[in-house]
Design a protein around this motif. Structure first.
Motif, PDB file in Angstrom:
ATOM      1  N   UNK A 224       5.632  -0.327  45.674  1.00 39.37           N
ATOM      2  CA  UNK A 224       5.646  -0.103  46.840  1.00 39.37           C
ATOM      3  C   UNK A 224       4.406   0.390  47.781  1.00 39.37           C
ATOM      4  N   UNK A 225       3.728   1.286  46.834  1.00 40.58           N
ATOM      5  CA  UNK A 225       2.361   1.918  47.297  1.00 40.58           C
ATOM      6  C   UNK A 225       1.377   0.590  47.450  1.00 40.58           C
ATOM      7  N   UNK A 226       1.500  -0.335  46.726  1.00 42.12           N
ATOM      8  CA  UNK A 226       0.586  -1.542  46.531  1.00 42.12           C
ATOM      9  C   UNK A 226       0.672  -2.146  47.572  1.00 42.12           C
ATOM     10  N   UNK A 227       1.997  -2.538  47.949  1.00 35.78           N
ATOM     11  CA  UNK A 227       2.542  -3.297  49.166  1.00 35.78           C
ATOM     12  C   UNK A 227       1.980  -2.897  50.461  1.00 35.78           C
ATOM     13  N   UNK A 228       2.321  -1.515  50.729  1.00 36.06           N
ATOM     14  CA  UNK A 228       2.091  -0.591  51.942  1.00 36.06           C
ATOM     15  C   UNK A 228       0.269  -0.750  52.159  1.00 36.06           C
ATOM     16  N   UNK A 229      -0.322  -0.522  50.970  1.00 36.66           N
ATOM     17  CA  UNK A 229      -1.673  -0.613  51.088  1.00 36.66           C
ATOM     18  C   UNK A 229      -2.404  -1.948  51.699  1.00 36.66           C
ATOM     19  N   UNK A 230      -1.801  -3.184  50.999  1.00 42.82           N
ATOM     20  CA  UNK A 230      -2.214  -4.377  51.298  1.00 42.82           C
ATOM     21  C   UNK A 230      -1.847  -4.803  52.910  1.00 42.82           C
ATOM     22  N   UNK A 231      -0.577  -4.304  53.266  1.00 35.32           N
ATOM     23  CA  UNK A 231      -0.462  -4.364  54.518  1.00 35.32           C
ATOM     24  C   UNK A 231      -1.061  -3.746  55.673  1.00 35.32           C
ATOM     25  N   UNK A 232      -1.367  -2.483  55.345  1.00 33.03           N
ATOM     26  CA  UNK A 232      -2.246  -1.702  56.190  1.00 33.03           C
ATOM     27  C   UNK A 232      -3.803  -2.223  56.106  1.00 33.03           C
ATOM     28  N   UNK A 233      -4.156  -2.733  55.179  1.00 39.36           N
ATOM     29  CA  UNK A 233      -5.777  -3.490  54.998  1.00 39.36           C
ATOM     30  C   UNK A 233      -5.515  -4.442  55.784  1.00 39.36           C
TER      31      UNK A 233
END
Length: 209
Positions: A22-31
């Motif tokens: 979930x952390x990686x998914x949120x990071x990618x969306x934010x980027x």
């Protein structure tokens, strides 16, 4: 993992996808929102740079002497490498929370040669994780032997020459120089494999937005 060192990489991969996906998914969306002009490869560059730096730092500052310090060092390295792989997958549009990511982690980190054997081992590890008897019996095992097996398994997962890395950790000063170089090199090698994997892989698991 101390309770079941034989399957330490599998336990780590399962937990990494659960906790770090979930952390990686949120990071990618934010980027993608903050940098709409950047390609997946450029987003992956950001992840690789971040986690290679973390690998260098963990290799330099984990100065705790002795076997527990060595196991902690390679455990932190393997965990951060799993974070990096999941971030690279997310950068290329793959769902980092999908169960298949755990399989890919084990193959990319060369714990298993093929996905089929990785899936089988993950299934066994998941079953053992639920076995209360297993954890209850861990306390009766000699701690030194358990920690040595755990350290070797995690070192292999992190792409580190297990014996050399663990014993060097026990020599003050040597671990700092060796740790920085070895951690960085192993992480860069893994990053190259992960980028190749996710750059060309299809995306059947991507969740609709």
């Amino acid at each position: 993992m101390k309770a079941d060192p034989q399957f330490a990489p599998e336990h780590l991969a399962l937990e990494a996808v659960r906790r770090l996906g979930p952390e990686a998914a949120a990071w990618a969306e934010r980027m993608r929102i903050e940098h709409p002009d950047r390609s997946p490869d450029q987003l992956a560059d950001l992840a690789v740079k971040r986690f290679t730096t973390l690998a260098r730092i963990s290799g330099a500052v984990s100065g705790v002497a002795g076997l527990p310090g060595a196991v902690l060092d390679v455990g932190v390295l393997a965990w951060n490498q799993a974070r990096m792989v999941l971030h690279i997958a997310a950068a290329h549009g793959h769902d980092p929370t999908a169960p298949e990511r755990a399989t890919e982690l084990l193959v990319l980190q060369r714990v298993h040669k093929v996905a089929q054997s990785a899936r089988l081992a993950l299934g066994v590890a998941a079953g053992r994780e639920r076995a209360v008897k297993l954890f209850a019996g861990a306390a009766s095992r000699p701690l030194t032997g358990v920690m040595m097996r755990l350290g070797i398994k995690l070192a292999q997962m992190a792409g580190v020459h297990a014996a050399r890395r663990i014993f060097a950790k026990m020599i003050p000063g040597a671990s700092i120089v060796l740790g920085t170089w070895v951690n960085s090199a192993a992480t860069k090698d893994l990053a190259a494999r992960a980028r190749e994997q996710y750059r060309h892989a299809r995306q059947p698991d991507r969740q609709p937005s």
